[in-house]
Design an enzyme around this catalytic site. Structure first.
Site, mmCIF file in Angstrom:
data_model
loop_
_atom_site.group_PDB
_atom_site.id
_atom_site.type_symbol
_atom_site.label_atom_id
_atom_site.label_comp_id
_atom_site.label_asym_id
_atom_site.label_seq_id
_atom_site.Cartn_x
_atom_site.Cartn_y
_atom_site.Cartn_z
ATOM 1 C CD GLU A 133 -87.454 -38.520 50.094
ATOM 2 O OE1 GLU A 133 -87.531 -37.454 49.485
ATOM 3 O OE2 GLU A 133 -88.480 -39.161 50.458
ATOM 4 C CB ILE A 170 -90.966 -44.653 49.004
ATOM 5 C CG1 ILE A 170 -90.964 -46.140 49.316
ATOM 6 C CG2 ILE A 170 -92.053 -44.312 47.994
ATOM 7 C CD1 ILE A 170 -92.222 -46.604 50.052
ATOM 8 C CE LYS A 174 -91.329 -44.359 59.547
ATOM 9 N NZ LYS A 174 -91.375 -45.819 59.399
ATOM 10 N N GLY A 233 -85.557 -51.182 56.186
ATOM 11 C CA GLY A 233 -84.444 -52.063 55.834
ATOM 12 C C GLY A 233 -83.240 -51.242 55.428
HETATM 13 N N1 HSE Z 1 -88.941 -49.392 61.848
HETATM 14 C C1 HSE Z 1 -89.420 -48.744 60.697
HETATM 15 C C2 HSE Z 1 -90.471 -49.617 60.044
HETATM 16 C C3 HSE Z 1 -88.353 -48.515 59.646
HETATM 17 O O1 HSE Z 1 -90.661 -50.762 60.453
HETATM 18 O O2 HSE Z 1 -91.104 -49.146 59.112
HETATM 19 C C4 HSE Z 1 -87.693 -47.197 59.705
HETATM 20 O O3 HSE Z 1 -88.582 -46.124 59.663
#
Ligand code: HSE
Length: 430
Positions: A129, A136, A205, A302
Protein backbone atom coordinates in the site's frame (compact mmCIF):
# COMPACT_ATOMS: atom_id res chain seq x y z
CA UNK A 1 -5.51 -12.84 20.60
CA UNK A 2 -3.98 -13.30 17.14
CA UNK A 3 -0.25 -12.80 17.78
CA UNK A 4 1.74 -11.75 14.72
CA UNK A 5 5.54 -11.71 14.87
CA UNK A 6 7.21 -9.10 12.75
CA UNK A 7 10.70 -8.81 11.33
CA UNK A 8 11.34 -5.24 10.22
CA UNK A 9 14.16 -4.36 7.84
CA UNK A 10 15.16 -0.70 7.62
CA UNK A 11 14.99 1.55 10.66
CA UNK A 12 15.11 4.88 8.87
CA UNK A 13 12.49 7.57 8.63
CA UNK A 14 9.57 5.28 7.70
CA UNK A 15 10.74 2.30 9.79
CA UNK A 16 10.84 4.36 12.96
CA UNK A 17 7.40 5.78 12.11
CA UNK A 18 6.02 2.23 11.86
CA UNK A 19 7.54 1.30 15.23
CA UNK A 20 6.08 4.44 16.83
CA UNK A 21 2.61 3.67 15.51
CA UNK A 22 2.78 0.00 16.48
CA UNK A 23 3.36 1.15 20.05
CA UNK A 24 0.75 3.87 20.03
CA UNK A 25 -1.95 1.72 18.41
CA UNK A 26 -1.29 -1.44 20.49
CA UNK A 27 -4.43 -1.20 22.61
CA UNK A 28 -6.58 -0.24 19.63
CA UNK A 29 -5.33 -3.14 17.49
CA UNK A 30 -6.12 -5.56 20.30
CA UNK A 31 -9.62 -4.16 20.92
CA UNK A 32 -10.65 -3.59 17.31
CA UNK A 33 -8.98 -6.52 15.58
CA UNK A 34 -8.00 -8.95 18.31
CA UNK A 35 -4.48 -8.64 16.96
CA UNK A 36 -1.18 -8.27 18.78
CA UNK A 37 1.73 -7.15 16.63
CA UNK A 38 5.05 -8.14 18.15
CA UNK A 39 8.18 -6.55 16.75
CA UNK A 40 10.42 -9.57 17.22
CA UNK A 41 13.46 -8.47 15.23
CA UNK A 42 14.65 -5.16 13.85
CA UNK A 43 17.41 -5.15 11.27
CA UNK A 44 19.33 -2.10 10.09
CA UNK A 45 22.88 -1.91 8.83
CA UNK A 46 23.62 0.94 11.26
CA UNK A 47 21.43 -0.21 14.12
CA UNK A 48 24.16 0.75 16.65
CA UNK A 49 23.80 4.40 15.69
CA UNK A 50 19.99 4.46 15.96
CA UNK A 51 17.80 5.38 18.89
CA UNK A 52 16.35 2.04 19.94
CA UNK A 53 15.12 3.05 23.37
CA UNK A 54 11.89 1.28 24.29
CA UNK A 55 12.82 -1.76 22.18
CA UNK A 56 14.24 -3.92 24.96
CA UNK A 57 12.11 -6.92 23.91
CA UNK A 58 13.12 -6.69 20.25
CA UNK A 59 16.22 -8.39 18.86
CA UNK A 60 18.38 -5.77 17.19
CA UNK A 61 20.62 -6.91 14.37
CA UNK A 62 22.54 -5.88 11.28
CA UNK A 63 22.04 -9.29 9.61
CA UNK A 64 18.89 -9.87 7.56
CA UNK A 65 19.39 -13.64 7.98
CA UNK A 66 18.33 -13.20 11.60
CA UNK A 67 14.87 -12.39 10.26
CA UNK A 68 14.75 -14.72 7.27
CA UNK A 69 15.98 -17.76 9.22
CA UNK A 70 13.66 -17.24 12.19
CA UNK A 71 10.70 -19.64 11.81
CA UNK A 72 8.71 -17.67 14.38
CA UNK A 73 8.56 -14.55 12.22
CA UNK A 74 5.26 -14.43 10.32
CA UNK A 75 5.69 -11.23 8.37
CA UNK A 76 8.65 -9.37 6.97
CA UNK A 77 8.33 -5.61 6.51
CA UNK A 78 10.85 -4.43 3.94
CA UNK A 79 11.63 -0.73 4.23
CA UNK A 80 15.17 -0.57 2.94
CA UNK A 81 14.19 0.44 -0.60
CA UNK A 82 16.10 0.03 -3.88
CA UNK A 83 16.50 -3.18 -5.86
CA UNK A 84 19.14 -5.14 -3.98
CA UNK A 85 19.31 -6.61 -1.42
CA UNK A 86 15.57 -5.79 -1.14
CA UNK A 87 14.59 -8.16 -3.97
CA UNK A 88 16.62 -11.03 -2.57
CA UNK A 89 15.15 -10.47 0.91
CA UNK A 90 11.55 -10.41 -0.38
CA UNK A 91 12.11 -13.54 -2.48
CA UNK A 92 13.73 -15.42 0.39
CA UNK A 93 11.06 -14.32 2.86
CA UNK A 94 8.28 -15.61 0.57
CA UNK A 95 10.16 -18.84 -0.09
CA UNK A 96 10.45 -19.35 3.65
CA UNK A 97 6.69 -19.00 3.98
CA UNK A 98 6.54 -15.46 5.37
CA UNK A 99 4.13 -12.75 4.34
CA UNK A 100 5.75 -9.59 3.06
CA UNK A 101 4.84 -5.92 3.32
CA UNK A 102 6.92 -3.47 1.35
CA UNK A 103 6.85 0.23 0.54
CA UNK A 104 9.38 -0.34 -2.25
CA UNK A 105 7.92 1.10 -5.46
CA UNK A 106 11.06 0.47 -7.49
CA UNK A 107 10.96 -3.21 -6.59
CA UNK A 108 7.24 -3.68 -7.24
CA UNK A 109 7.42 -1.68 -10.49
CA UNK A 110 10.31 -3.75 -11.83
CA UNK A 111 9.72 -7.18 -10.32
CA UNK A 112 6.07 -7.16 -9.27
CA UNK A 113 4.95 -9.79 -11.75
CA UNK A 114 7.60 -12.28 -10.63
CA UNK A 115 7.10 -11.54 -6.94
CA UNK A 116 3.29 -11.87 -7.08
CA UNK A 117 3.65 -15.21 -8.85
CA UNK A 118 6.01 -16.40 -6.15
CA UNK A 119 3.68 -15.16 -3.39
CA UNK A 120 0.80 -16.98 -5.04
CA UNK A 121 2.81 -20.18 -5.36
CA UNK A 122 3.80 -19.94 -1.71
CA UNK A 123 0.28 -19.06 -0.58
CA UNK A 124 1.53 -15.87 1.08
CA UNK A 125 0.47 -12.22 0.95
CA UNK A 126 2.58 -9.51 -0.64
CA UNK A 127 1.19 -6.10 0.31
CA UNK A 128 2.47 -2.75 -0.94
CA UNK A 129 0.00 0.00 0.00
CA UNK A 130 2.71 2.51 0.89
CA UNK A 131 4.48 2.13 -2.44
CA UNK A 132 2.22 4.74 -4.08
CA UNK A 133 0.99 7.88 -2.33
CA UNK A 134 2.26 6.70 1.08
CA UNK A 135 -0.79 6.39 3.32
CA UNK A 136 -3.44 7.44 0.78
CA UNK A 137 -5.28 4.16 0.16
CA UNK A 138 -4.66 4.15 -3.57
CA UNK A 139 -3.75 0.47 -3.96
CA UNK A 140 -6.76 -0.65 -1.95
CA UNK A 141 -8.97 1.71 -3.94
CA UNK A 142 -8.11 -0.26 -7.07
CA UNK A 143 -8.23 -3.70 -5.54
CA UNK A 144 -11.17 -3.28 -3.20
CA UNK A 145 -13.16 -0.05 -3.45
CA UNK A 146 -13.19 -0.02 -7.26
CA UNK A 147 -12.56 -3.72 -7.79
CA UNK A 148 -15.39 -4.04 -10.32
CA UNK A 149 -14.76 -0.86 -12.27
CA UNK A 150 -13.29 -0.34 -15.71
CA UNK A 151 -10.64 2.33 -15.81
CA UNK A 152 -10.14 4.87 -18.58
CA UNK A 153 -7.52 7.20 -17.16
CA UNK A 154 -5.24 7.84 -14.24
CA UNK A 155 -3.76 11.27 -13.55
CA UNK A 156 -1.47 11.46 -10.57
CA UNK A 157 0.67 13.87 -8.64
CA UNK A 158 2.63 11.07 -7.04
CA UNK A 159 5.93 12.56 -6.05
CA UNK A 160 5.66 14.75 -3.00
CA UNK A 161 9.18 16.14 -3.35
CA UNK A 162 8.56 17.49 -6.87
CA UNK A 163 5.17 18.87 -5.94
CA UNK A 164 6.70 20.54 -2.89
CA UNK A 165 9.54 22.02 -4.96
CA UNK A 166 7.24 23.39 -7.68
CA UNK A 167 4.99 24.83 -5.02
CA UNK A 168 7.83 26.51 -3.09
CA UNK A 169 9.18 27.93 -6.35
CA UNK A 170 5.74 29.31 -7.17
CA UNK A 171 4.60 30.62 -3.82
CA UNK A 172 7.81 31.56 -2.06
CA UNK A 173 10.00 32.37 -4.99
CA UNK A 174 12.52 29.76 -3.78
CA UNK A 175 15.19 28.64 -6.21
CA UNK A 176 15.06 25.00 -7.27
CA UNK A 177 18.06 24.24 -5.01
CA UNK A 178 16.57 25.96 -1.95
CA UNK A 179 13.28 24.11 -2.37
CA UNK A 180 15.04 20.73 -2.79
CA UNK A 181 17.16 21.32 0.32
CA UNK A 182 13.98 22.04 2.30
CA UNK A 183 12.30 18.84 0.99
CA UNK A 184 15.35 16.82 2.04
CA UNK A 185 15.41 18.46 5.46
CA UNK A 186 11.78 17.46 6.00
CA UNK A 187 12.42 13.82 5.01
CA UNK A 188 10.28 13.82 1.85
CA UNK A 189 12.98 13.15 -0.73
CA UNK A 190 14.59 9.77 -1.38
CA UNK A 191 18.10 9.27 0.02
CA UNK A 192 19.22 9.92 -3.54
CA UNK A 193 16.84 12.73 -4.60
CA UNK A 194 17.81 12.24 -8.25
CA UNK A 195 15.01 9.68 -8.55
CA UNK A 196 12.47 12.22 -7.31
CA UNK A 197 13.67 15.08 -9.45
CA UNK A 198 14.22 13.20 -12.70
CA UNK A 199 10.70 11.75 -12.54
CA UNK A 200 11.73 8.10 -12.05
CA UNK A 201 10.08 7.82 -8.64
CA UNK A 202 6.78 8.84 -10.26
CA UNK A 203 7.45 6.41 -13.11
CA UNK A 204 7.89 3.49 -10.70
CA UNK A 205 4.61 4.43 -9.05
CA UNK A 206 2.84 4.88 -12.39
CA UNK A 207 3.97 1.41 -13.53
CA UNK A 208 2.23 0.01 -10.43
CA UNK A 209 -0.94 2.03 -11.07
CA UNK A 210 -1.04 0.93 -14.73
CA UNK A 211 -0.85 -2.72 -13.67
CA UNK A 212 -3.73 -2.20 -11.25
CA UNK A 213 -5.89 -0.06 -13.54
CA UNK A 214 -5.40 -1.94 -16.79
CA UNK A 215 -4.15 -5.34 -15.64
CA UNK A 216 -0.96 -4.95 -17.64
CA UNK A 217 2.58 -5.07 -16.32
CA UNK A 218 4.54 -2.43 -18.20
CA UNK A 219 8.27 -2.12 -18.35
CA UNK A 220 9.51 0.97 -16.53
CA UNK A 221 11.79 1.77 -19.46
CA UNK A 222 8.75 1.98 -21.76
CA UNK A 223 7.20 4.81 -19.75
CA UNK A 224 8.31 8.16 -21.15
CA UNK A 225 9.83 10.13 -18.27
CA UNK A 226 10.88 13.74 -17.93
CA UNK A 227 11.69 15.40 -14.59
CA UNK A 228 11.39 18.92 -13.26
CA UNK A 229 15.08 19.87 -13.45
CA UNK A 230 14.48 22.27 -16.32
CA UNK A 231 11.46 24.10 -14.98
CA UNK A 232 12.28 27.78 -14.51
CA UNK A 233 10.70 30.60 -12.54
CA UNK A 234 10.04 32.30 -15.84
CA UNK A 235 7.79 29.50 -17.11
CA UNK A 236 6.00 29.23 -13.78
CA UNK A 237 5.21 32.96 -13.96
CA UNK A 238 4.07 32.91 -17.60
CA UNK A 239 1.92 29.89 -16.88
CA UNK A 240 0.25 31.76 -14.03
CA UNK A 241 -0.56 34.65 -16.32
CA UNK A 242 -2.35 32.16 -18.60
CA UNK A 243 -4.35 30.75 -15.65
CA UNK A 244 -2.26 27.57 -15.80
CA UNK A 245 0.07 25.85 -13.34
CA UNK A 246 2.86 23.33 -13.75
CA UNK A 247 2.62 19.94 -12.05
CA UNK A 248 4.73 16.82 -12.47
CA UNK A 249 1.95 14.55 -13.69
CA UNK A 250 1.94 10.79 -14.08
CA UNK A 251 -0.58 10.04 -16.81
CA UNK A 252 -2.01 6.75 -18.03
CA UNK A 253 -4.90 6.32 -20.44
CA UNK A 254 -6.53 3.43 -22.21
CA UNK A 255 -7.81 4.11 -25.67
CA UNK A 256 -9.21 1.02 -27.40
CA UNK A 257 -6.53 -1.63 -27.13
CA UNK A 258 -3.75 0.84 -26.52
CA UNK A 259 -2.32 2.27 -23.34
CA UNK A 260 -0.29 5.42 -22.99
CA UNK A 261 1.79 6.03 -19.91
CA UNK A 262 4.05 9.01 -19.32
CA UNK A 263 5.52 11.22 -16.62
CA UNK A 264 6.44 14.83 -17.33
CA UNK A 265 5.89 18.41 -16.17
CA UNK A 266 2.41 19.31 -17.36
CA UNK A 267 0.46 22.55 -17.62
CA UNK A 268 -3.06 22.22 -16.32
CA UNK A 269 -5.81 24.73 -15.74
CA UNK A 270 -5.64 26.40 -12.34
CA UNK A 271 -9.36 25.67 -12.06
CA UNK A 272 -8.88 21.88 -12.02
CA UNK A 273 -8.88 20.22 -8.55
CA UNK A 274 -5.37 18.81 -9.20
CA UNK A 275 -4.07 22.39 -9.41
CA UNK A 276 -5.02 22.84 -5.76
CA UNK A 277 -2.84 19.90 -4.65
CA UNK A 278 0.09 21.72 -3.15
CA UNK A 279 3.18 21.06 -1.07
CA UNK A 280 3.81 17.49 -0.04
CA UNK A 281 0.28 16.41 -0.97
CA UNK A 282 -0.22 13.73 -3.60
CA UNK A 283 -3.41 13.12 -5.53
CA UNK A 284 -4.69 10.60 -8.01
CA UNK A 285 -7.66 11.32 -10.24
CA UNK A 286 -9.29 8.18 -11.64
CA UNK A 287 -11.85 7.97 -14.37
CA UNK A 288 -13.69 4.67 -14.20
CA UNK A 289 -17.02 3.21 -15.30
CA UNK A 290 -19.59 3.11 -13.88
CA UNK A 291 -18.44 5.57 -11.24
CA UNK A 292 -17.14 8.57 -13.17
CA UNK A 293 -14.19 10.58 -11.86
CA UNK A 294 -12.88 10.45 -8.32
CA UNK A 295 -9.98 12.21 -6.69
CA UNK A 296 -7.97 10.77 -3.83
CA UNK A 297 -5.57 13.08 -2.07
CA UNK A 298 -3.49 13.35 1.05
CA UNK A 299 0.09 13.48 2.28
CA UNK A 300 2.05 11.39 -0.16
CA UNK A 301 5.45 11.40 1.50
CA UNK A 302 6.92 11.65 4.93
CA UNK A 303 7.39 9.46 7.94
CA UNK A 304 3.91 8.95 9.39
CA UNK A 305 2.07 9.07 6.04
CA UNK A 306 4.14 6.14 4.79
CA UNK A 307 3.91 4.36 8.15
CA UNK A 308 0.11 4.58 7.91
CA UNK A 309 0.02 2.52 4.69
CA UNK A 310 2.34 -0.12 6.17
CA UNK A 311 0.19 -0.45 9.29
CA UNK A 312 -2.97 -0.83 7.21
CA UNK A 313 -1.29 -3.70 5.32
CA UNK A 314 -0.37 -5.25 8.63
CA UNK A 315 -3.94 -5.07 9.91
CA UNK A 316 -5.18 -6.60 6.65
CA UNK A 317 -2.63 -9.36 7.02
CA UNK A 318 -3.86 -10.13 10.49
CA UNK A 319 -6.98 -11.36 8.75
CA UNK A 320 -9.21 -8.89 10.50
CA UNK A 321 -9.22 -5.75 8.40
CA UNK A 322 -10.78 -5.26 5.00
CA UNK A 323 -8.82 -6.84 2.19
CA UNK A 324 -7.82 -9.92 4.10
CA UNK A 325 -8.49 -12.11 1.07
CA UNK A 326 -5.39 -13.60 -0.37
CA UNK A 327 -4.14 -11.71 -3.46
CA UNK A 328 -6.71 -8.98 -3.39
CA UNK A 329 -3.80 -6.62 -4.03
CA UNK A 330 -2.51 -8.26 -7.17
CA UNK A 331 -3.12 -7.27 -10.81
CA UNK A 332 -5.43 -9.97 -11.97
CA UNK A 333 -6.42 -9.34 -15.56
CA UNK A 334 -3.75 -10.59 -17.91
CA UNK A 335 -4.16 -8.44 -20.95
CA UNK A 336 -2.71 -7.95 -24.39
CA UNK A 337 -2.97 -4.22 -24.51
CA UNK A 338 -0.16 -2.54 -26.41
CA UNK A 339 1.77 0.54 -25.35
CA UNK A 340 1.80 3.71 -27.41
CA UNK A 341 5.23 5.24 -27.87
CA UNK A 342 5.76 8.87 -26.92
CA UNK A 343 6.15 9.78 -30.63
CA UNK A 344 2.57 8.67 -31.27
CA UNK A 345 1.04 10.65 -28.44
CA UNK A 346 -0.80 13.87 -29.26
CA UNK A 347 -0.91 16.80 -26.84
CA UNK A 348 -1.14 20.56 -26.87
CA UNK A 349 2.09 22.40 -26.04
CA UNK A 350 3.25 25.57 -24.35
CA UNK A 351 6.42 26.73 -26.09
CA UNK A 352 8.72 29.54 -24.97
CA UNK A 353 11.05 30.89 -27.60
CA UNK A 354 13.80 33.36 -26.72
CA UNK A 355 14.15 35.40 -29.89
CA UNK A 356 15.43 38.73 -31.15
CA UNK A 357 12.73 41.41 -31.16
CA UNK A 358 12.34 42.53 -34.77
CA UNK A 359 9.76 42.37 -37.56
CA UNK A 360 9.39 39.01 -39.27
CA UNK A 361 10.51 36.85 -36.32
CA UNK A 362 7.06 35.49 -35.63
CA UNK A 363 6.43 34.61 -39.25
CA UNK A 364 9.69 32.61 -39.36
CA UNK A 365 8.68 30.60 -36.28
CA UNK A 366 5.08 30.05 -37.35
CA UNK A 367 6.26 29.18 -40.85
CA UNK A 368 8.27 26.20 -39.55
CA UNK A 369 5.46 25.14 -37.24
CA UNK A 370 3.03 25.32 -40.18
CA UNK A 371 5.29 23.15 -42.35
CA UNK A 372 5.05 20.50 -39.65
CA UNK A 373 1.27 20.73 -39.53
CA UNK A 374 1.29 22.41 -36.11
CA UNK A 375 -1.54 24.83 -35.56
CA UNK A 376 -1.12 27.73 -33.14
CA UNK A 377 -3.80 28.63 -30.63
CA UNK A 378 -2.29 31.79 -29.17
CA UNK A 379 0.86 33.91 -29.17
CA UNK A 380 2.06 36.30 -26.46
CA UNK A 381 5.20 38.40 -26.42
CA UNK A 382 6.01 39.27 -22.85
CA UNK A 383 8.20 42.37 -23.34
CA UNK A 384 9.21 44.65 -26.19
CA UNK A 385 12.87 45.59 -26.57
CA UNK A 386 14.43 45.77 -30.03
CA UNK A 387 17.87 45.70 -28.47
CA UNK A 388 17.30 42.50 -26.57
CA UNK A 389 16.13 38.90 -26.60
CA UNK A 390 12.46 38.60 -25.69
CA UNK A 391 10.31 35.66 -24.64
CA UNK A 392 7.60 34.67 -27.11
CA UNK A 393 5.05 32.22 -25.72
CA UNK A 394 2.98 30.09 -28.07
CA UNK A 395 0.24 27.64 -27.20
CA UNK A 396 -0.35 25.02 -29.87
CA UNK A 397 -3.32 22.89 -30.82
CA UNK A 398 -2.95 19.09 -30.61
CA UNK A 399 0.17 17.80 -32.30
CA UNK A 400 2.26 14.65 -32.18
CA UNK A 401 5.51 14.70 -30.24
CA UNK A 402 7.32 13.64 -33.37
CA UNK A 403 6.25 16.68 -35.38
CA UNK A 404 6.77 19.06 -32.48
CA UNK A 405 10.32 17.86 -31.87
CA UNK A 406 11.23 18.07 -35.54
CA UNK A 407 9.85 21.62 -35.76
CA UNK A 408 11.66 22.79 -32.62
CA UNK A 409 14.93 21.35 -33.84
CA UNK A 410 14.58 23.38 -37.04
CA UNK A 411 13.51 26.56 -35.24
CA UNK A 412 16.43 26.30 -32.81
CA UNK A 413 18.80 26.55 -35.76
CA UNK A 414 17.34 29.87 -36.97
CA UNK A 415 19.69 32.84 -36.38
CA UNK A 416 16.86 34.72 -34.60
CA UNK A 417 16.81 32.10 -31.79
CA UNK A 418 18.91 32.90 -28.76
CA UNK A 419 18.45 29.66 -26.83
CA UNK A 420 16.80 26.26 -27.09
CA UNK A 421 13.00 26.56 -27.12
CA UNK A 422 11.31 25.28 -23.96
CA UNK A 423 8.29 23.03 -24.55
CA UNK A 424 5.88 21.90 -21.83
CA UNK A 425 2.95 19.61 -22.54
CA UNK A 426 -0.54 20.79 -21.70
CA UNK A 427 -3.32 18.48 -20.58
CA UNK A 428 -7.03 19.09 -20.53
CA UNK A 429 -8.23 17.06 -17.57
CA UNK A 430 -11.72 15.78 -17.03
N1 HSE B 1 10.25 10.44 -2.20
C1 HSE B 1 8.88 10.18 -2.37
C2 HSE B 1 8.18 11.48 -2.71
C3 HSE B 1 8.21 9.65 -1.12
O1 HSE B 1 8.78 12.55 -2.64
O2 HSE B 1 7.00 11.42 -3.04
C4 HSE B 1 8.14 8.18 -1.04
O3 HSE B 1 7.54 7.58 -2.14
Amino acid sequence: MNKIHIGLLGYGNVGSGVVQWLRKGKKDFAEKFGAEFVLKTLCDRSIQKKDTSGLSRTTLTTKFEDILDDPDIDVVIELIGGMQPAEMIVVEALKKGKHVITANKELIANKGEKLFELAKKQGRHLYFESSVGAGIPIIKTFTEGLAGNQFHSVYGIINGTCNFILDEMTRRDYSFEEALAEAQKRGYAESDPTLDINGMDSTHKLAILVSLAFGKYVKVKNIYTEGIEHISHQDIEYAESLNLCIKLLAIAKKVGNEIEARVHPTLISKDHPLAAINGIYNAVSLEADPLGTILLSGEGAGQMAAASGVISDLVNLSGSGAGSNLFCNVPHTPSHLTMRTIDQIKTKFYIRFMATDKPGVLSKITGVLGQHGISINSVTQKTHNPAATVPVIMLTEYTTEKELRAALKEIHKLPIMKSKPVAIRMEKLC
